[in-house]
Design a protein around this motif. Structure first.
Motif, PDB file in Angstrom:
ATOM      1  N   LEU A  77       0.862  -1.170   0.000  1.00 49.10           N
ATOM      2  CA  LEU A  77       0.000   0.000   0.000  1.00 49.10           C
ATOM      3  C   LEU A  77       0.905   1.228   0.000  1.00 49.10           C
ATOM      4  O   LEU A  77       1.716   1.387   0.910  1.00 49.10           O
ATOM      5  CB  LEU A  77      -0.907   0.015   1.227  1.00 49.10           C
ATOM      6  N   LEU A  78       0.774   2.074  -1.018  1.00 51.49           N
ATOM      7  CA  LEU A  78       1.624   3.256  -1.158  1.00 51.49           C
ATOM      8  C   LEU A  78       0.827   4.483  -0.750  1.00 51.49           C
ATOM      9  O   LEU A  78      -0.037   4.950  -1.479  1.00 51.49           O
ATOM     10  CB  LEU A  78       2.110   3.394  -2.600  1.00 51.49           C
ATOM     11  N   ALA A  79       1.138   4.997   0.428  1.00 48.17           N
ATOM     12  CA  ALA A  79       0.416   6.153   0.960  1.00 48.17           C
ATOM     13  C   ALA A  79       1.382   7.208   1.493  1.00 48.17           C
ATOM     14  O   ALA A  79       1.035   7.996   2.356  1.00 48.17           O
ATOM     15  CB  ALA A  79      -0.556   5.700   2.050  1.00 48.17           C
ATOM     16  N   GLU A  80       2.590   7.199   0.970  1.00 46.66           N
ATOM     17  CA  GLU A  80       3.578   8.185   1.348  1.00 46.66           C
ATOM     18  C   GLU A  80       3.287   9.505   0.645  1.00 46.66           C
ATOM     19  O   GLU A  80       2.310   9.624  -0.072  1.00 46.66           O
ATOM     20  CB  GLU A  80       4.991   7.678   1.000  1.00 46.66           C
ATOM     21  N   ALA A  81       4.142  10.490   0.826  1.00 49.48           N
ATOM     22  CA  ALA A  81       3.969  11.762   0.129  1.00 49.48           C
ATOM     23  C   ALA A  81       3.934  11.508  -1.384  1.00 49.48           C
ATOM     24  O   ALA A  81       4.720  10.697  -1.897  1.00 49.48           O
ATOM     25  CB  ALA A  81       5.119  12.706   0.484  1.00 49.48           C
ATOM     26  N   PHE A  84       6.937  10.863  -3.855  1.00 47.24           N
ATOM     27  CA  PHE A  84       7.713   9.624  -3.858  1.00 47.24           C
ATOM     28  C   PHE A  84       6.982   8.433  -4.477  1.00 47.24           C
ATOM     29  O   PHE A  84       7.572   7.377  -4.662  1.00 47.24           O
ATOM     30  CB  PHE A  84       8.137   9.275  -2.428  1.00 47.24           C
ATOM     31  N   ARG A  85       5.723   8.582  -4.784  1.00 51.86           N
ATOM     32  CA  ARG A  85       4.941   7.431  -5.266  1.00 51.86           C
ATOM     33  C   ARG A  85       5.460   6.829  -6.559  1.00 51.86           C
ATOM     34  O   ARG A  85       5.522   5.601  -6.672  1.00 51.86           O
ATOM     35  CB  ARG A  85       3.461   7.798  -5.351  1.00 51.86           C
ATOM     36  N   PRO A  86       5.834   7.613  -7.579  1.00 54.26           N
ATOM     37  CA  PRO A  86       6.362   6.964  -8.788  1.00 54.26           C
ATOM     38  C   PRO A  86       7.592   6.102  -8.510  1.00 54.26           C
ATOM     39  O   PRO A  86       7.669   4.953  -8.971  1.00 54.26           O
ATOM     40  CB  PRO A  86       6.692   8.147  -9.703  1.00 54.26           C
ATOM     41  N   LEU A  87       8.541   6.626  -7.741  1.00 56.91           N
ATOM     42  CA  LEU A  87       9.743   5.880  -7.400  1.00 56.91           C
ATOM     43  C   LEU A  87       9.410   4.598  -6.647  1.00 56.91           C
ATOM     44  O   LEU A  87       9.912   3.509  -6.967  1.00 56.91           O
ATOM     45  CB  LEU A  87      10.671   6.755  -6.543  1.00 56.91           C
ATOM     46  N   LYS A  97       5.867  -7.129  -6.526  1.00 62.33           N
ATOM     47  CA  LYS A  97       4.771  -6.934  -5.574  1.00 62.33           C
ATOM     48  C   LYS A  97       3.556  -6.315  -6.266  1.00 62.33           C
ATOM     49  O   LYS A  97       3.694  -5.451  -7.125  1.00 62.33           O
ATOM     50  CB  LYS A  97       5.201  -6.000  -4.426  1.00 62.33           C
ATOM     51  N   HIS A  98       2.373  -6.752  -5.858  1.00 67.10           N
ATOM     52  CA  HIS A  98       1.141  -6.076  -6.254  1.00 67.10           C
ATOM     53  C   HIS A  98       1.081  -4.771  -5.475  1.00 67.10           C
ATOM     54  O   HIS A  98       1.692  -4.644  -4.410  1.00 67.10           O
ATOM     55  CB  HIS A  98      -0.085  -6.936  -5.927  1.00 67.10           C
ATOM     56  N   ALA A  99       0.327  -3.777  -5.981  1.00 64.16           N
ATOM     57  CA  ALA A  99       0.338  -2.483  -5.304  1.00 64.16           C
ATOM     58  C   ALA A  99      -1.013  -1.795  -5.326  1.00 64.16           C
ATOM     59  O   ALA A  99      -1.778  -1.915  -6.287  1.00 64.16           O
ATOM     60  CB  ALA A  99       1.382  -1.563  -5.944  1.00 64.16           C
ATOM     61  N   PHE A 100      -1.283  -1.085  -4.245  1.00 64.77           N
ATOM     62  CA  PHE A 100      -2.364  -0.098  -4.164  1.00 64.77           C
ATOM     63  C   PHE A 100      -1.673   1.238  -4.011  1.00 64.77           C
ATOM     64  O   PHE A 100      -0.850   1.409  -3.110  1.00 64.77           O
ATOM     65  CB  PHE A 100      -3.269  -0.367  -2.958  1.00 64.77           C
ATOM     66  N   ILE A 101      -1.982   2.186  -4.879  1.00 58.00           N
ATOM     67  CA  ILE A 101      -1.344   3.496  -4.825  1.00 58.00           C
ATOM     68  C   ILE A 101      -2.409   4.553  -4.577  1.00 58.00           C
ATOM     69  O   ILE A 101      -3.423   4.609  -5.275  1.00 58.00           O
ATOM     70  CB  ILE A 101      -0.525   3.770  -6.113  1.00 58.00           C
ATOM     71  N   GLU A 102      -2.181   5.339  -3.540  1.00 55.44           N
ATOM     72  CA  GLU A 102      -3.115   6.415  -3.222  1.00 55.44           C
ATOM     73  C   GLU A 102      -3.055   7.482  -4.302  1.00 55.44           C
ATOM     74  O   GLU A 102      -2.096   7.569  -5.055  1.00 55.44           O
ATOM     75  CB  GLU A 102      -2.767   7.032  -1.856  1.00 55.44           C
ATOM     76  N   VAL A 105      -1.322   9.957  -7.858  1.00 53.39           N
ATOM     77  CA  VAL A 105      -0.251   8.983  -8.066  1.00 53.39           C
ATOM     78  C   VAL A 105       1.085   9.666  -8.332  1.00 53.39           C
ATOM     79  O   VAL A 105       2.132   9.044  -8.207  1.00 53.39           O
ATOM     80  CB  VAL A 105      -0.586   7.987  -9.190  1.00 53.39           C
ATOM     81  N   ALA A 106       1.039  10.940  -8.713  1.00 56.65           N
ATOM     82  CA  ALA A 106       2.256  11.703  -8.987  1.00 56.65           C
ATOM     83  C   ALA A 106       1.918  13.185  -8.900  1.00 56.65           C
ATOM     84  O   ALA A 106       0.738  13.554  -8.836  1.00 56.65           O
ATOM     85  CB  ALA A 106       2.805  11.351 -10.370  1.00 56.65           C
ATOM     86  N   VAL A 107       2.944  14.013  -8.928  1.00 58.36           N
ATOM     87  CA  VAL A 107       2.721  15.455  -8.797  1.00 58.36           C
ATOM     88  C   VAL A 107       3.061  16.240 -10.060  1.00 58.36           C
ATOM     89  O   VAL A 107       2.848  17.447 -10.099  1.00 58.36           O
ATOM     90  CB  VAL A 107       3.510  16.039  -7.599  1.00 58.36           C
ATOM     91  N   ASP A 108       3.590  15.561 -11.075  1.00 59.03           N
ATOM     92  CA  ASP A 108       3.974  16.259 -12.295  1.00 59.03           C
ATOM     93  C   ASP A 108       3.935  15.286 -13.474  1.00 59.03           C
ATOM     94  O   ASP A 108       3.833  14.067 -13.280  1.00 59.03           O
ATOM     95  CB  ASP A 108       5.362  16.890 -12.146  1.00 59.03           C
TER      96      ASP A 108
END
Length: 134
Positions: A77-81, A84-87, A97-102, A105-108
């Motif tokens: 589960l990707l819930a960081e700032a 950093f989500r793309p990286l 790994k399978h992933a859930f991304i909040e 998903v990116a800022v740019d």
């Protein structure tokens, strides 16, 4: 049993874990949190107490996400700032790994392209990525 790990142990991240555990109950699957990572290790350890994750599986610092991906986690589960989500998504896919991304998903635009490329790589590997939509 589904083994999940959380990267980003703030309020939204812990909420995502609660949602995943509740979904498991509703669907009749056992879901267990087995690793946590946050830039601030003490935040990961506090979340570890809440979700019964031992301190040695609570990782901190700028490379904490890498340590989490080296565990037996199956779903991340990707819930960081958002920066950093793309990286972190790329790393999760590389680690199989399978992933859930909040969201977001990116800022740019470059970050969005990295997420899309990670998605294409995930398809090749038979991995699932899903994103928050609320």
């Amino acid at each position: 049993m589904f083994k999940i790990g959380l990267i980003g142990c703030g309020g939204r991240g812990q909420g995502a874990v609660v949602d995943a555990l509740e979904a498991g109950k509703i669907l009749g699957f056992e879901v267990r949190v087995v690793a946590l990572a946050d830039y601030f290790k003490e935040r990961a350890e506090r979340a570890g107490k809440r979700f019964d994750v031992p301190p040695e599986r609570c990782f901190g610092g700028p490379k904490g996400y890498q340590a989490l991906l080296e565990t037996d986690v199956e779903i991340v589960l990707l819930a960081e700032a958002p920066l950093f989500r793309p990286l972190h998504l790329e790393a999760a896919v590389r680690a199989g790994k399978h992933a859930f991304i909040e969201k977001p998903v990116a800022v740019d635009p470059p970050g969005c392209r990295r997420v899309m490329a990670a998605g294409q790589e995930a398809v090749k590997k038979g991995l699932v990525i899903t994103a928050g939509t609320e």
